[in-house]
Scaffold this active site. Structure first.
Site, PDB file in Angstrom:
ATOM      1  N   MET A  10      50.054  15.339  45.931  1.00 43.12           N
ATOM      2  CA  MET A  10      50.833  15.012  47.136  1.00 43.12           C
ATOM      3  C   MET A  10      50.877  16.256  48.005  1.00 43.12           C
ATOM      4  O   MET A  10      50.684  17.370  47.497  1.00 43.12           O
ATOM      5  CB  MET A  10      52.309  14.694  46.802  1.00 43.12           C
ATOM      6  CG  MET A  10      52.542  13.674  45.724  1.00 43.12           C
ATOM      7  SD  MET A  10      52.789  12.052  46.428  1.00 43.12           S
ATOM      8  CE  MET A  10      52.697  11.071  44.928  1.00 43.12           C
ATOM      9  N   LYS A  39      52.968  15.467  40.898  1.00 44.24           N
ATOM     10  CA  LYS A  39      53.199  15.899  39.512  1.00 44.24           C
ATOM     11  C   LYS A  39      51.903  16.259  38.785  1.00 44.24           C
ATOM     12  O   LYS A  39      51.838  17.248  38.057  1.00 44.24           O
ATOM     13  CB  LYS A  39      53.980  14.819  38.760  1.00 44.24           C
ATOM     14  CG  LYS A  39      55.376  14.636  39.322  1.00 44.24           C
ATOM     15  CD  LYS A  39      56.178  13.574  38.622  1.00 44.24           C
ATOM     16  CE  LYS A  39      57.391  13.163  39.449  1.00 44.24           C
ATOM     17  NZ  LYS A  39      58.291  14.259  39.812  1.00 44.24           N
ATOM     18  N   ALA A  41      48.948  17.254  40.094  1.00 42.87           N
ATOM     19  CA  ALA A  41      48.384  18.501  40.641  1.00 42.87           C
ATOM     20  C   ALA A  41      49.230  19.701  40.237  1.00 42.87           C
ATOM     21  O   ALA A  41      48.693  20.766  39.906  1.00 42.87           O
ATOM     22  CB  ALA A  41      48.290  18.398  42.163  1.00 42.87           C
ATOM     23  N   ASN A 183      62.374  13.794  31.067  1.00 39.69           N
ATOM     24  CA  ASN A 183      63.659  14.467  31.269  1.00 39.69           C
ATOM     25  C   ASN A 183      64.742  13.477  30.826  1.00 39.69           C
ATOM     26  O   ASN A 183      64.436  12.387  30.307  1.00 39.69           O
ATOM     27  CB  ASN A 183      63.818  14.967  32.713  1.00 39.69           C
ATOM     28  CG  ASN A 183      63.900  13.833  33.728  1.00 39.69           C
ATOM     29  OD1 ASN A 183      64.119  12.671  33.370  1.00 39.69           O
ATOM     30  ND2 ASN A 183      63.728  14.151  34.994  1.00 39.69           N
ATOM     31  N   GLY A 224      67.228  24.127  28.865  1.00 36.09           N
ATOM     32  CA  GLY A 224      66.009  24.337  28.079  1.00 36.09           C
ATOM     33  C   GLY A 224      65.334  23.026  27.712  1.00 36.09           C
ATOM     34  O   GLY A 224      65.164  22.142  28.551  1.00 36.09           O
ATOM     35  N   GLY A 250      59.878  20.913  36.095  1.00 40.52           N
ATOM     36  CA  GLY A 250      59.397  20.121  34.947  1.00 40.52           C
ATOM     37  C   GLY A 250      57.877  20.177  34.852  1.00 40.52           C
ATOM     38  O   GLY A 250      57.309  20.252  33.751  1.00 40.52           O
ATOM     39  N   ASP A 251      57.216  20.161  36.002  1.00 38.88           N
ATOM     40  CA  ASP A 251      55.741  20.236  36.003  1.00 38.88           C
ATOM     41  C   ASP A 251      55.265  21.618  35.555  1.00 38.88           C
ATOM     42  O   ASP A 251      54.247  21.740  34.863  1.00 38.88           O
ATOM     43  CB  ASP A 251      55.202  19.939  37.411  1.00 38.88           C
ATOM     44  CG  ASP A 251      55.611  18.561  37.896  1.00 38.88           C
ATOM     45  OD1 ASP A 251      55.756  17.654  37.050  1.00 38.88           O
ATOM     46  OD2 ASP A 251      55.801  18.398  39.111  1.00 38.88           O
ATOM     47  N   SER A 281      59.962  29.836  37.543  1.00 43.25           N
ATOM     48  CA  SER A 281      59.546  29.140  38.775  1.00 43.25           C
ATOM     49  C   SER A 281      60.740  28.795  39.666  1.00 43.25           C
ATOM     50  O   SER A 281      60.600  28.757  40.884  1.00 43.25           O
ATOM     51  CB  SER A 281      58.747  27.874  38.441  1.00 43.25           C
ATOM     52  OG  SER A 281      59.606  26.826  38.046  1.00 43.25           O
TER      53      SER A 281
HETATM   54  O1  RIB Z   1      57.829  17.028  40.261  1.00 44.11           O
HETATM   55  C1  RIB Z   1      57.828  17.511  41.583  1.00 44.11           C
HETATM   56  C2  RIB Z   1      56.851  16.732  42.393  1.00 44.11           C
HETATM   57  O2  RIB Z   1      57.294  15.397  42.485  1.00 44.11           O
HETATM   58  C3  RIB Z   1      56.696  17.204  43.812  1.00 44.11           C
HETATM   59  O3  RIB Z   1      55.664  18.149  43.954  1.00 44.11           O
HETATM   60  C4  RIB Z   1      56.433  15.918  44.592  1.00 44.11           C
HETATM   61  O4  RIB Z   1      55.170  15.886  45.168  1.00 44.11           O
HETATM   62  C5  RIB Z   1      56.620  14.797  43.574  1.00 44.11           C
HETATM   63  O5  RIB Z   1      55.433  14.325  43.085  1.00 44.11           O
END
Ligand code: RIB
Length: 300
Positions: A10, A39, A41, A183, A224, A250-251, A281
């Site tokens: 996105m 998420k 990417a 989560n 955590g 989370g990503d 982050s």
């Molecule tokens: O997890 C965060 C992401 O959720 C953002 O980068 C947004 O693009 C959505 O996909």
């Protein structure tokens, strides 16, 4: 030790706000930034910045955002061989970050909604070289299921991040995954069980482990992560930090965990690394802009 990410991209349109407007109201916000997100990417970029070779399977649209995203993958050392251009708009995500660093996100999937099971099949040869397949839910559910069965066919473990939470996700079709990483709210929707205390969360993870999922890792934000598996559980605390923007944390956890796990096979130390990386982050603004590079690495 390559990692396949079959997932979304996105362009994040981030407004830092004092408060959300009410209906019919216009409010001024102090600042805005645009960056690459999604998420799939995000997880791919985090893993790549930490040294993983990433096979990205995704779809961009036919607009200016597509060019931005393709260049971003290249700048982050991620091959775009399986990032297909589509006659659609690219995925975009208007994001609102409040003064407490909490975010609210709208996703417009665009081309991501057209990533098909056939696209996964077309990338089969490159996916077959990978040691882990990483999935989220910003692409069609049938594509997610196809990637899971491809992992089973090829003997490659699968990590599923059931985000954003979706009532469509069929638990019976994901019990073969090696890692499920929800989560708290995603865990609640998936199990239909309360998650208001750690005890509740443990009971909900038990249900998933009993259903056959090998490892459930619940990300708990500033608290955590809880790793539950058939032989027990570990609660891993996150380092205390001053949070500025939690978007994409989370990503960051998942990208870092994936890279660490394919290298060592040690789940606990990979959870610890993920928790550290995600905490770091949130001290910087933006999504991918907040992800650190491993020492000695940087944009291409
Ligand atoms: O997890 C965060 C992401 O959720 C953002 O980068 C947004 O693009 C959505 O996909």
């Amino acid at each position: 030790m390559p990692i396949a990410v079959v997932g979304s991209n996105m362009v994040d349109l981030i407004s830092y706000i004092h408060r959300m407007p009410g209906e019919g109201e216009t409010v001024e916000a102090p600042s805005f930034s645009m960056g690459c997100g999604g998420k799939g990417a995000n997880q791919a970029v985090a893993a790549s910045r930490l040294g993983a070779e990433v096979v990205m399977v995704s779809r961009v649209g036919n607009d200016v955002f597509a060019d931005t995203t393709l260049k971003n993958f290249e700048d982050n050392g991620i091959s775009t061989t399986h990032v297909l251009r589509t006659d659609a708009t690219s995925g975009v995500a208007p994001i609102f970050v409040d003064p407490d660093s909490h975010n609210s996100i709208i996703i417009v999937k665009g081309a991501n909604a057209m990533l098909s099971p056939e696209d996964v099949e077309r990338a089969r040869e490159d996916i077959a070289r990978c040691d882990l397949i990483v999935l989220q839910l910003e692409i069609p559910m049938e594509t997610v299921y196809r990637a899971i069965t491809l992992g089973e066919e090829l003997g490659i473990p699968v990590l599923l991040n059931p985000a954003p939470a979706s009532p469509e996700l069929d638990l019976a079709r994901i019990t073969g995954v090696e890692f499920l990483v929800p989560n708290e709210s995603e865990l609640e929707l998936l199990t239909g069980m309360p998650v208001s205390s750690l005890e509740d969360i443990r009971k909900a993870t038990d249900v998933l482990i009993t259903a056959g999922i090998s490892n459930v890792i619940v990300t708990l934000g500033a608290r955590g992560a809880l790793w539950a598996h058939a032989a027990g559980e570990e609660l891993v605390a996150a380092p205390e930090v001053e949070a500025l923007d939690t978007t994409g944390a989370g990503d960051a956890f998942i990208g870092c965990f994936s890279n660490a796990w394919v290298r060592s096979g040690d789940v606990l130390s990979a959870v610890r690394e993920g928790a550290q990386y995600a905490a770091d982050s949130v001290t910087r603004p933006g999504t991918q802009t907040s992800y650190a590079w491993a020492p000695g690495r940087g944009p291409a």
